[in-house]
Design a protein around this motif. Structure first.
Motif, PDB file in Angstrom:
ATOM      1  N   VAL A 122      -2.281   6.704   7.458  1.00 52.05           N
ATOM      2  CA  VAL A 122      -3.683   6.901   7.954  1.00 52.05           C
ATOM      3  C   VAL A 122      -4.372   5.712   8.694  1.00 52.05           C
ATOM      4  CG1 VAL A 122      -6.259   7.405   7.055  1.00 52.05           C
ATOM      5  CG2 VAL A 122      -4.082   8.810   6.108  1.00 52.05           C
ATOM      6  N   ALA A 123      -4.071   4.300   8.213  1.00 51.39           N
ATOM      7  CA  ALA A 123      -4.730   3.210   9.015  1.00 51.39           C
ATOM      8  C   ALA A 123      -4.224   3.340  10.279  1.00 51.39           C
ATOM      9  CB  ALA A 123      -4.342   2.045   8.129  1.00 51.39           C
TER      10      ALA A 123
ATOM     11  N   THR B  63      -5.683   5.840  12.461  1.00 52.83           N
ATOM     12  CA  THR B  63      -7.072   5.591  12.542  1.00 52.83           C
ATOM     13  C   THR B  63      -7.308   4.490  13.737  1.00 52.83           C
ATOM     14  OG1 THR B  63      -7.487   6.189  10.454  1.00 52.83           O
ATOM     15  CG2 THR B  63      -9.228   4.872  11.465  1.00 52.83           C
TER      16      THR B  63
ATOM     17  N   LEU C 247       0.719  -1.078  -0.094  1.00 48.34           N
ATOM     18  CA  LEU C 247      -0.064   0.037   0.064  1.00 48.34           C
ATOM     19  C   LEU C 247       0.865   1.227   0.090  1.00 48.34           C
ATOM     20  CD1 LEU C 247      -2.636  -0.994   2.722  1.00 48.34           C
ATOM     21  CD2 LEU C 247      -2.917  -0.684   0.379  1.00 48.34           C
ATOM     22  N   PRO C 248       0.550   2.140  -0.408  1.00 41.77           N
ATOM     23  CA  PRO C 248       1.080   3.731  -0.487  1.00 41.77           C
ATOM     24  C   PRO C 248       1.384   4.106   0.877  1.00 41.77           C
ATOM     25  CG  PRO C 248      -0.617   3.728  -1.966  1.00 41.77           C
ATOM     26  CD  PRO C 248      -0.942   2.476  -1.374  1.00 41.77           C
TER      27      PRO C 248
ATOM     28  N   PRO D  10       1.137   6.825   2.505  1.00 39.47           N
ATOM     29  CA  PRO D  10       0.158   7.568   3.079  1.00 39.47           C
ATOM     30  C   PRO D  10      -1.216   6.957   3.626  1.00 39.47           C
ATOM     31  CG  PRO D  10       0.746   8.860   1.093  1.00 39.47           C
ATOM     32  CD  PRO D  10       1.338   7.538   1.241  1.00 39.47           C
ATOM     33  N   VAL D  11      -1.665   5.874   2.794  1.00 32.28           N
ATOM     34  CA  VAL D  11      -2.616   4.993   3.201  1.00 32.28           C
ATOM     35  C   VAL D  11      -2.129   4.316   4.411  1.00 32.28           C
ATOM     36  CG1 VAL D  11      -3.849   3.018   2.556  1.00 32.28           C
ATOM     37  CG2 VAL D  11      -3.296   4.717   0.866  1.00 32.28           C
ATOM     38  N   VAL D  12      -0.968   3.621   4.557  1.00 31.62           N
ATOM     39  CA  VAL D  12      -0.507   2.937   5.708  1.00 31.62           C
ATOM     40  C   VAL D  12      -0.465   3.773   7.069  1.00 31.62           C
ATOM     41  CG1 VAL D  12       1.153   1.624   6.878  1.00 31.62           C
ATOM     42  CG2 VAL D  12       0.667   1.229   4.544  1.00 31.62           C
TER      43      VAL D  12
END
Length: 528
Positions: A16-17, A20, A9-10, A12-14
């Motif tokens: 953000v995860a 969260t 995954l990119p 930023p996605v990791v």
């Protein structure tokens, strides 16, 4: 189908995860644990415990300033006194300090200690650190167990310290005689502390195992017993090696020695062949005696009319070799070190205080040279006062600690004045210091720093005097220790009515498992 990995995954996605997940976890925490703690604080009127004023970045992050001071004062033999001045010298009775990865609440409030050891006993455990230190050497015995396991240990051990066993002084006489025979008659210097540690090892092993190490009786000790003593001493009296967990132990008054004790339970990561060999020797010595006793019981060869032996009494309750060895080694640790420390500290003072010596000698002379019995010793007031004062000024267990196993409340310590209740979170350590508490002038007067047996004529302390712990875990062998120390002191004075100090220095701390004299008890004793 190709396997999927989060690393594909990119970034930023990791990110953000993870953010969260962290936020969700925090929300859940605040809605559950956080809410419960806020409710406890409000209902009990809790306030935060004042922090120790750590210095510098590393001091505030890891308590490096405090650890440095502890190591320095430890080398000087004044760690506990330095800790008293540092933590409580300005009148505070409770303070929170940072030690490496741990936050520790230090307290000298009797009500707090009563809460920890008695009224909220179920809210606390010994803590992982103590188990890490004790278990590899001494096993799951009374001083290492918690909860149901501790209750089983207590039920095994406690019935064996009855008055009948403690009042049998014939065994003490044998080993005290060996001690007296080891003292030079020509006025040359002898370090009584070395002899006291031999005395308590010899008497404790006979009481527990039915087989004495006989370190003070040349020609009687066996090779296996001699190796056991050397191994035991190495494991419990090694050199000081600082690290964060040891400093934690030092702060809590259970300074560990020799590899596992020195490392605070990190021995498995330290290659120390001598330490491992020493532990093996200890275990083999105890295991052989235990197995022999089990075999004798099974074959009916054990003499039911023989003198009392702790191991034989335990066999009536369990025949598990590991449980038997563990309880024996646990009690040996306490039986040897605490009594030897008490005797050494007391005789260091006696050699330097002719006023105390004269009063104690006068009381002993009333016996007319006869061996005292249990009742006679109990009636010797000045002897009792002297030992009480020794345990006040130089407590053999100068500090201890407990770890909270659930969120709980201390009645005092919160707020600037320390008068408000305080929340103790699960996992936090509360350390209490008899050394410092025994020096509180509001309890013991303006002369609290002085050694004054006479104060005990009218003194009737409660939780502010804690030489043998308190509550359900109060020391089961305290009467045994006091009786041995009393008997040895009487017989020594009867044999040597005159004493000279051969040590010009002041008393200093020597911390192994317990507290003894860092300068020994160097004296000359005279028969006339």
């Amino acid at each position: 189908m190709a396997a999927f990995s989060v690393t594909q995954l990119p970034v930023p996605v990791v990110l953000v995860a993870f953010v969260t997940l962290f936020a969700l976890h925090r929300v859940y925490f605040e809605l559950t644990t956080g809410a419960r703690r806020r409710r406890m604080i409000k209902e009990s009127g809790c306030e935060p415990i004042v922090w120790y004023p750590h210095k510098g970045i590393m001091g505030n992050l890891l308590g490096a300033d405090l650890i440095k001071d502890m190591i320095k004062s430890g080398k000087e033999g004044r760690m506990h006194e330095a800790s008293r001045i540092r933590n409580f010298g300005d009148g505070k009775k409770s303070i929170r300090v940072r030690l490496a990865k741990n936050n520790v609440i230090n307290t000298i409030e009797p009500e707090n200690i009563k809460t920890i050891l008695a009224t909220k006993f179920q809210d606390y455990s010994l803590g992982k650190r103590r188990r890490d230190v004790f278990l590899p050497v001494f096993g799951h015995g009374i001083f290492a167990n918690d909860g149901a396991a501790w209750e089983r240990s207590r039920s095994l051990v406690r019935p064996n310290f009855t008055r009948q066993q403690v009042a049998d002084l014939d065994m003490f006489e044998v080993h005290v005689s060996h001690l007296i025979d080891s003292i030079p008659r020509d006025g040359s210097t002898v370090d009584l502390q070395d002899l006291f540690f031999g005395l308590t090892m010899d008497s404790a092993t006979e009481f527990l195992f039915g087989k004495s190490t006989n370190t003070l009786a040349p020609g009687l000790e066996t090779k296996s017993a001699s190796e056991f003593v050397k191994a035991f001493v190495f494991v419990t009296e090694g050199e000081f090696i600082p690290n964060d967990r040891l400093c934690m132990a030092a702060a809590e008054g259970i300074t560990a020695s020799a590899n596992n004790f020195r490392s605070g339970g990190l021995a498995e990561w330290i290659p120390d062949a001598k330490w491992r060999k020493s532990v093996k020797i200890m275990h083999q010595f105890a295991d052989e005696i235990v197995q022999q006793a089990i075999d004798e019981l099974k074959t009916g060869k054990q003499n039911p009319d023989s003198r009392y032996v702790f191991l034989h009494a335990l066999l009536n309750q369990t025949q598990d070799p590991y449980a038997l060895r563990s309880e024996l080694l646990n009690i040996l640790l306490a039986g040897r070190d605490t009594t030897a420390g008490l005797l050494s500290n007391t005789w260091h003072v006696l050699s330097k205080r002719p006023d105390v010596w004269a009063k104690l000698r006068a009381e002993v002379e009333e016996l007319g040279g006869e061996r005292p019995d249990y009742s006679t010793i109990k009636d010797m007031k000045y002897l009792k006062w002297t030992l009480n004062e020794s345990l006040r000024v130089m407590p053999v267990v100068p500090g201890n600690s407990r770890e909270a196993i659930r969120d709980t409340i201390l009645p005092l310590g919160g707020g600037v004045d320390g008068k408000a209740p305080a929340l103790i979170k699960k996992g936090e350590v509360v350390a209490y210091s008899p050394w410092s508490m025994h020096r509180r002038k509001d309890f013991y007067g303006e002369d609290a720093m002085e050694f004054k047996p006479e104060r005990w004529e009218h003194l009737r302390p409660g939780w502010e005097y804690l030489p043998f712990n308190g509550g359900p875990r109060i020391c089961v062998g305290q009467q045994y220790a006091l009786m041995e120390a009393s008997y040895a002191t009487i017989r020594l004075i009867q044999t040597f009515p005159r004493i000279e100090s051969r040590d010009p220095g002041e008393w200093r701390e020597w911390m192994t498992i317990t507290l003894a004299s860092g300068t020994g008890a160097k004296v000359a004793l005279f028969e006339k």
